[in-house]
Design an enzyme around this catalytic site. Structure first.
Site, mmCIF file in Angstrom:
data_model
loop_
_atom_site.group_PDB
_atom_site.id
_atom_site.type_symbol
_atom_site.label_atom_id
_atom_site.label_comp_id
_atom_site.label_asym_id
_atom_site.label_seq_id
_atom_site.Cartn_x
_atom_site.Cartn_y
_atom_site.Cartn_z
ATOM 1 C CG HIS A 1 -1.976 -8.026 7.747
ATOM 2 N ND1 HIS A 1 -2.337 -6.605 7.104
ATOM 3 C CD2 HIS A 1 -0.836 -8.172 8.259
ATOM 4 C CE1 HIS A 1 -1.185 -6.013 7.668
ATOM 5 N NE2 HIS A 1 -0.213 -6.809 8.223
ATOM 6 C CG HIS B 1 2.181 -0.724 11.799
ATOM 7 N ND1 HIS B 1 1.124 -1.190 12.323
ATOM 8 C CD2 HIS B 1 2.899 -1.877 11.154
ATOM 9 C CE1 HIS B 1 1.064 -2.535 12.052
ATOM 10 N NE2 HIS B 1 2.196 -2.716 11.438
ATOM 11 C CE LYS C 1 -2.488 -5.955 12.101
ATOM 12 N NZ LYS C 1 -2.036 -5.964 10.767
ATOM 13 C CG ASP D 1 -21.053 -9.134 25.406
ATOM 14 O OD1 ASP D 1 -20.745 -10.206 25.526
ATOM 15 O OD2 ASP D 1 -21.070 -8.155 26.392
ATOM 16 C CG ASP E 1 -13.485 16.046 -1.343
ATOM 17 O OD1 ASP E 1 -12.476 16.566 -1.410
ATOM 18 O OD2 ASP E 1 -14.285 15.576 -1.978
ATOM 19 C CE LYS F 1 -1.153 -1.677 8.769
ATOM 20 N NZ LYS F 1 0.072 -1.572 8.547
#
Length: 425
Positions: free
Chosen positions: A112, A304, A114, A119, A311, A306
């Protein structure tokens, strides 16, 4: 032992409008190597744009590894794949599986993540897939999401991780001795050509930790970092998460923080891409509101993201939802950032969502529960609140990276499955 790495710069990329141009520009400028991992790659205008920029880089002699998930990206045409492989792109499919009566069977323990690394000097980590539904012009179903562009020494850690994942997956797939030998020779040859690699120079003031979740040694690392941040919070915690049904320990830390006076805000889906998402989260509303946790439902379009802030310095951006799939089954990657400027920027963007696109949920807004709802919620909550324990009973296996299927086998029903497998992205 995970440690903080200093000297980094993070640039927040909100939604596909910011993310895709920066990734494509970075790949277009690559001189040596590009590594891409993604759960979903669709053959739409975004996927075709990625396809074109990878082909152009490969034509310049750039070494490219593209890893897609066998469950999340089942609809790519033979022509799409073959153009990449003929250009020299090394295409890997994470745990592909045959269909059973037309249904995809490889549901659990998905890749899952991404991630993009260019380089060994620039990286991208977040929750955005390569699909047009991450662009506003997709319409009401366009997703709200986040990624970060990264420069600095932490890129070395991310680069080492993606190569380790490639090597492990290929070893697991190459079951024969000859196959393993071929992979080792190829990997060794690649290592010998990496004279271009140098340690990235400090690029900023941010410290960072790259945190992953797997099914072997790092089963709870991402959740643990969330709990540490919430436990240490003194003023505020803001969590924006698409699929929210965390385990008991994380819920307990949120309630404890709110009770000691920390402003704990949750931004969850108000217009979910799956009805069960909102149903599951709703089962926790009474439990959280009674402790003083503030809940906001984002109603402009499907959330969508996450991401979270705590603080005035701690932030995280990544692929991990706070649900049983992400916290106990899927392979995930988040970056934890310690930087006041980034914290303020992400916090301001989340505040903007709350002020302009969210509806606050109050206890008085909740429908009185019938005895059946109370009973159902009791059993579901106590079952899922201990999912780290029962998740271990589900099938576990060593990750395998396979080459794409032959053209005759690769053609599948494009489009019909896209709604179902994009939902849990």
């Amino acid at each position: 032992m995970t440690r903080w790495v200093g000297g980094n710069r993070f640039h927040l990329l909100e939604n596909g409008e910011a993310f895709f141009p920066r990734v494509f520009e970075s790949i277009a400028g690559a001189r040596h190597e590009v590594v891409v991992e993604t759960f979903i790659l669709f053959e739409d205008k975004v996927g075709l744009a990625l396809h074109a920029v990878l082909l152009a880089a490969a034509s310049r002699g750039v070494r490219i590894d593209l890893t897609i998930d066998g469950f999340g990206s089942p609809d790519l045409s033979p022509g799409f794949i073959s153009a990449l492989t003929q250009a020299g792109v090394r295409v890997h499919v994470f745990d592909p599986a045959p269909r059973l009566w037309g249904w995809r069977t490889n549901v659990f323990r998905r890749m899952h993540r991404k991630i993009v690394v260019v380089d060994a000097k620039q990286a991208f980590v977040g929750g955005i897939n390569y699909s047009a539904d991450h662009l506003a012009d997709y319409g009401p179903e366009a997703k709200q999401d986040y990624s970060v562009e990264i420069e600095g020494p932490i890129v070395t850690v991310i680069h080492a991780f993606v190569h380790k994942a490639l090597a492990a997956g290929q070893r697991n797939a190459a079951t024969s001795f000859a196959g393993q030998l071929r992979e080792r020779i190829a990997d060794r040859a690649h290592l010998l050509t990496q004279g271009w690699r140098t340690e990235p120079a400090p690029a900023g003031e941010a410290a960072a930790i790259f945190v992953t979740r797997d099914n072997r040694k790092h089963t709870t690392d991402i959740e643990r970092h969330y709990r540490i941040a919430i436990r240490a919070a003194r003023h505020r915690v803001v969590i924006a998460n698409a699929y929210f049904f965390p385990g008991y320990r994380l819920l307990k830390e949120m309630r404890r923080a709110a009770r000691r006076g920390v402003e704990v805000r949750l931004i969850l889906q108000g217009e979910p891409d799956m009805a069960i998402v909102k149903t599951a989260a709703n089962m926790l509303y009474h439990h959280l509101l009674s402790a003083g946790v503030q809940i906001f439902e984002y109603c402009e379009r499907p959330l969508h993201g996450k991401v979270a802030v705590s603080d005035d310095a701690w932030s995280t951006v990544g692929s991990s939802n706070l649900d049983p799939l992400s916290l106990s089954l899927n392979l995930e990657a988040n970056v934890i950032i310690k930087d006041r400027a980034f914290n303020q920027l992400l916090g301001a963007r989340l505040d903007d969502l709350v002020q302009n696109s969210c509806k606050q949920i109050h206890a008085a807004d909740l429908v009185e529960w019938s005895w059946w709802r109370v009973l159902r919620s009791f059993f579901v909550f106590h079952l899922l609140s201990r999912f780290p324990a029962w998740a271990g009973w589900l099938p576990a296996h060593a990750p395998r990276l396979m080459p794409p299927a032959a053209p005759a086998e690769a053609s599948v029903n494009a489009g019909a499955d896209r709604v179902s497998h994009a939902d849990a992205a």
